[in-house]
Write a protein that holds these residues in place. Structure first.
Motif, mmCIF file in Angstrom:
data_model
loop_
_atom_site.group_PDB
_atom_site.id
_atom_site.type_symbol
_atom_site.label_atom_id
_atom_site.label_comp_id
_atom_site.label_asym_id
_atom_site.label_seq_id
_atom_site.Cartn_x
_atom_site.Cartn_y
_atom_site.Cartn_z
ATOM 1 N N GLY A 6 5.042 7.653 -2.392
ATOM 2 C CA GLY A 6 4.586 6.805 -2.971
ATOM 3 C C GLY A 6 5.157 5.940 -4.064
ATOM 4 N N LYS A 18 0.051 4.397 -0.442
ATOM 5 C CA LYS A 18 -1.202 5.299 -0.270
ATOM 6 C C LYS A 18 -0.748 6.563 0.914
ATOM 7 C CE LYS A 18 -5.469 3.377 -2.167
ATOM 8 N NZ LYS A 18 -4.958 2.138 -2.555
ATOM 9 N N ALA A 26 3.666 4.107 -6.113
ATOM 10 C CA ALA A 26 2.303 5.134 -6.789
ATOM 11 C C ALA A 26 1.796 5.112 -7.826
ATOM 12 C CB ALA A 26 2.077 5.342 -5.941
ATOM 13 N N ASP A 81 1.064 -1.205 -0.364
ATOM 14 C CA ASP A 81 -0.247 -0.186 0.248
ATOM 15 C C ASP A 81 1.044 1.211 -0.017
ATOM 16 O OD1 ASP A 81 -1.998 1.958 1.118
ATOM 17 O OD2 ASP A 81 -2.349 1.223 2.203
#
Length: 196
Positions: free
Chosen positions: A46, A41, A73, A39
């Motif tokens: 990022g 987030k 990300a 993850d």
């Protein structure tokens, strides 16, 4: 080191050699779940780096290798950093990455490429390097092999602006040719690590 006859604590590369009579397959194993996305987030930059080194797999002691999964990300980056004890070879598994490294003084030459799935790039030991996902819509994933059981990582912005205690703003203002208030603002930021 695992196969040395240890009658007392022997340290190699900063880690204790284990008595060979006590070594098990578990010393060479980790259910790392590298097939699972991380993850990104909560990462300010990022990206999430999942490093598998001697601290997580004791059997790596003295073998001179480690491995990392890096999740990016959309528009995420693994910011400029250096490994003081390792060279790195990076392979893109998914997505696209803009990568590069900078040579040392006096040239400070940038070597860079845009990598796609299956492409490989090498970062020489000790040189500042980075990876950036230029795609605003899709994440990217890479695997990196490092030539040390404990490569270390120095994230440049964190080290310079997030040191404890802080480096004098006089020093940084002169080094970066900016006003002290800019340095003070940068030092006031929360410098987070992207390693898990």
């Amino acid at each position: 080191c695992f196969f040395l006859l240890c009658t007392y604590a022997v340290f190699v590369n900063g880690f204790v050699c284990k008595d060979p009579k006590e070594v098990t397959a578990e010393d060479f194993f980790l259910a790392a779940k590298l097939d699972m996305p991380r993850d990104t987030k909560m990462s300010k930059v990022g990206s999430i780096v999942t490093l598998l080194n001697v601290m997580r797999i004791p059997g790596l002691n003295t073998l001179g290798i480690s491995l990392a999964r890096i999740d990016y990300a959309p528009l995420g980056e693994n910011p400029p950093h250096t490994h003081p004890r390792a060279s790195e070879i990076l392979t893109v598994l998914e997505g696209t990455l803009y990568v590069g490294f900078v040579t040392s003084n006096p040239d400070n030459k940038l070597f860079w490429k845009v990598l796609n799935k299956g492409d490989v790039f090498v970062f020489p030991q000790g040189l500042i390097h980075f990876q950036f996902n230029p795609n605003p819509y899709k994440p990217a994933v890479a695997i990196a092999g490092l030539s040390s059981q404990n490569p270390g990582a120095i994230t440049i912005a964190n080290a310079v602006f997030g040191s404890k205690p802080p480096i004098s703003d006089d020093v940084l203002a002169k080094a970066f040719q900016v006003e002290k208030k800019t340095v003070d603002w940068l030092q006031a930021q929360f410098w987070a690590d992207n390693h898990n």
